[in-house]
Scaffold this motif. Structure first.
Motif, PDB file in Angstrom:
ATOM      1  N   THR A   8       0.860  -1.180   0.000  1.00  0.00           N
ATOM      2  CA  THR A   8       0.000   0.000   0.000  1.00  0.00           C
ATOM      3  C   THR A   8       0.895   1.229   0.000  1.00  0.00           C
ATOM      4  OG1 THR A   8      -1.664  -1.209   1.279  1.00  0.00           O
ATOM      5  CG2 THR A   8      -1.901   1.195   1.160  1.00  0.00           C
ATOM      6  N   ILE A   9       0.622   2.152  -0.922  1.00  0.00           N
ATOM      7  CA  ILE A   9       1.397   3.389  -1.050  1.00  0.00           C
ATOM      8  C   ILE A   9       0.457   4.553  -0.777  1.00  0.00           C
ATOM      9  CG2 ILE A   9       2.806   4.814  -2.581  1.00  0.00           C
ATOM     10  CD1 ILE A   9       3.253   2.213  -4.276  1.00  0.00           C
ATOM     11  N   TYR A  10       0.868   5.442   0.113  1.00  0.00           N
ATOM     12  CA  TYR A  10       0.064   6.603   0.493  1.00  0.00           C
ATOM     13  C   TYR A  10       0.693   7.859  -0.106  1.00  0.00           C
ATOM     14  CZ  TYR A  10      -1.745   3.330   3.959  1.00  0.00           C
ATOM     15  OH  TYR A  10      -2.311   2.250   4.577  1.00  0.00           O
ATOM     16  N   THR A  39      -5.095  -1.036  -7.433  1.00  0.00           N
ATOM     17  CA  THR A  39      -6.256  -0.155  -7.339  1.00  0.00           C
ATOM     18  C   THR A  39      -5.840   1.160  -6.710  1.00  0.00           C
ATOM     19  OG1 THR A  39      -7.736  -2.050  -7.055  1.00  0.00           O
ATOM     20  CG2 THR A  39      -8.578   0.091  -6.361  1.00  0.00           C
ATOM     21  N   VAL A  40      -6.349   2.262  -7.269  1.00  0.00           N
ATOM     22  CA  VAL A  40      -6.129   3.591  -6.703  1.00  0.00           C
ATOM     23  C   VAL A  40      -7.404   3.982  -5.959  1.00  0.00           C
ATOM     24  CG1 VAL A  40      -5.693   6.027  -7.199  1.00  0.00           C
ATOM     25  CG2 VAL A  40      -4.587   4.260  -8.584  1.00  0.00           C
ATOM     26  N   LEU A  41      -7.242   4.374  -4.705  1.00  0.00           N
ATOM     27  CA  LEU A  41      -8.366   4.809  -3.882  1.00  0.00           C
ATOM     28  C   LEU A  41      -8.144   6.257  -3.465  1.00  0.00           C
ATOM     29  CD1 LEU A  41      -8.282   1.642  -1.645  1.00  0.00           C
ATOM     30  CD2 LEU A  41      -9.947   2.108  -3.435  1.00  0.00           C
ATOM     31  N   MET A  67      -4.441   9.808  -1.288  1.00  0.00           N
ATOM     32  CA  MET A  67      -4.607   8.704  -2.235  1.00  0.00           C
ATOM     33  C   MET A  67      -3.887   7.477  -1.700  1.00  0.00           C
ATOM     34  SD  MET A  67      -6.121  10.256  -4.897  1.00  0.00           S
ATOM     35  CE  MET A  67      -5.836   9.312  -6.357  1.00  0.00           C
ATOM     36  N   MET A  68      -4.421   6.298  -2.029  1.00  0.00           N
ATOM     37  CA  MET A  68      -3.768   5.029  -1.702  1.00  0.00           C
ATOM     38  C   MET A  68      -3.733   4.192  -2.961  1.00  0.00           C
ATOM     39  SD  MET A  68      -5.588   4.026   1.945  1.00  0.00           S
ATOM     40  CE  MET A  68      -5.706   2.374   1.401  1.00  0.00           C
ATOM     41  N   ILE A  69      -2.603   3.565  -3.211  1.00  0.00           N
ATOM     42  CA  ILE A  69      -2.492   2.583  -4.274  1.00  0.00           C
ATOM     43  C   ILE A  69      -2.247   1.251  -3.580  1.00  0.00           C
ATOM     44  CG2 ILE A  69      -1.232   1.815  -6.317  1.00  0.00           C
ATOM     45  CD1 ILE A  69      -0.849   5.371  -5.335  1.00  0.00           C
ATOM     46  N   VAL A  70      -3.097   0.274  -3.853  1.00  0.00           N
ATOM     47  CA  VAL A  70      -3.007  -1.031  -3.207  1.00  0.00           C
ATOM     48  C   VAL A  70      -2.796  -2.094  -4.275  1.00  0.00           C
ATOM     49  CG1 VAL A  70      -4.191  -2.706  -1.730  1.00  0.00           C
ATOM     50  CG2 VAL A  70      -4.579  -0.262  -1.386  1.00  0.00           C
ATOM     51  N   THR A  71      -1.822  -2.972  -4.052  1.00  0.00           N
ATOM     52  CA  THR A  71      -1.576  -4.086  -4.952  1.00  0.00           C
ATOM     53  C   THR A  71      -1.234  -5.325  -4.135  1.00  0.00           C
ATOM     54  OG1 THR A  71      -0.349  -4.816  -6.905  1.00  0.00           O
ATOM     55  CG2 THR A  71       0.874  -3.529  -5.286  1.00  0.00           C
ATOM     56  N   THR A  95       3.591   0.609   2.904  1.00  0.00           N
ATOM     57  CA  THR A  95       3.499  -0.479   3.878  1.00  0.00           C
ATOM     58  C   THR A  95       3.401  -1.815   3.143  1.00  0.00           C
ATOM     59  OG1 THR A  95       1.069  -0.368   4.038  1.00  0.00           O
ATOM     60  CG2 THR A  95       2.343   0.986   5.589  1.00  0.00           C
ATOM     61  N   LEU A  96       3.916  -2.847   3.802  1.00  0.00           N
ATOM     62  CA  LEU A  96       3.818  -4.215   3.303  1.00  0.00           C
ATOM     63  C   LEU A  96       3.177  -5.069   4.375  1.00  0.00           C
ATOM     64  CD1 LEU A  96       7.391  -4.737   1.828  1.00  0.00           C
ATOM     65  CD2 LEU A  96       5.283  -4.546   0.529  1.00  0.00           C
TER      66      LEU A  96
END
Length: 102
Positions: A8-10, A39-41, A67-71, A95-96
């Motif tokens: 997750t990238i903030y 996914t971009v949130l 924004m959060m990018i989750v993969t 975060t991982l």
């Protein structure tokens, strides 16, 4: 069950990478690296370590939402893209965490 790694990238919506929005540059990089999906949130409101609250501005308009990018993918695939992502998003929180896929 299968164990995978979630990254997750903030970032902020206004962050950029060259001529692209940062979130778009990250998604393009993940896609090019053949990561399973991302996914971009966009958040409504939030703040980071700088204490600046990001929310709707005058007339309900803001161009700096959190924004959060989750993969999620195999650990090896996620770990392979981390060095380039760290370079792209200097100073952003990443975060991982291990996740179980039923």
């Amino acid at each position: 069950m299968t164990t995978k790694l979630q990254l997750t990238i903030y970032i902020k919506q206004a962050d950029t990478s060259g001529d692209l929005a940062m979130y778009e540059a990250i998604i393009r990089h993940l896609h090019h690296a053949e990561v399973a999906g991302a996914t971009v949130l966009r958040g409504s409101m939030g703040y980071g370590r700088d204490g600046h609250v990001h929310r709707k501005g005058l007339l309900g308009i803001s161009d700096d939402h959190p924004m959060m990018i989750v993969t999620i993918d195999d650990a090896a695939k996620i770990e392979a893209v981390l060095p380039a992502l760290r370079e792209m998003v200097k100073g952003a929180l990443m975060t991982l965490q291990e996740v179980s896929i039923p």
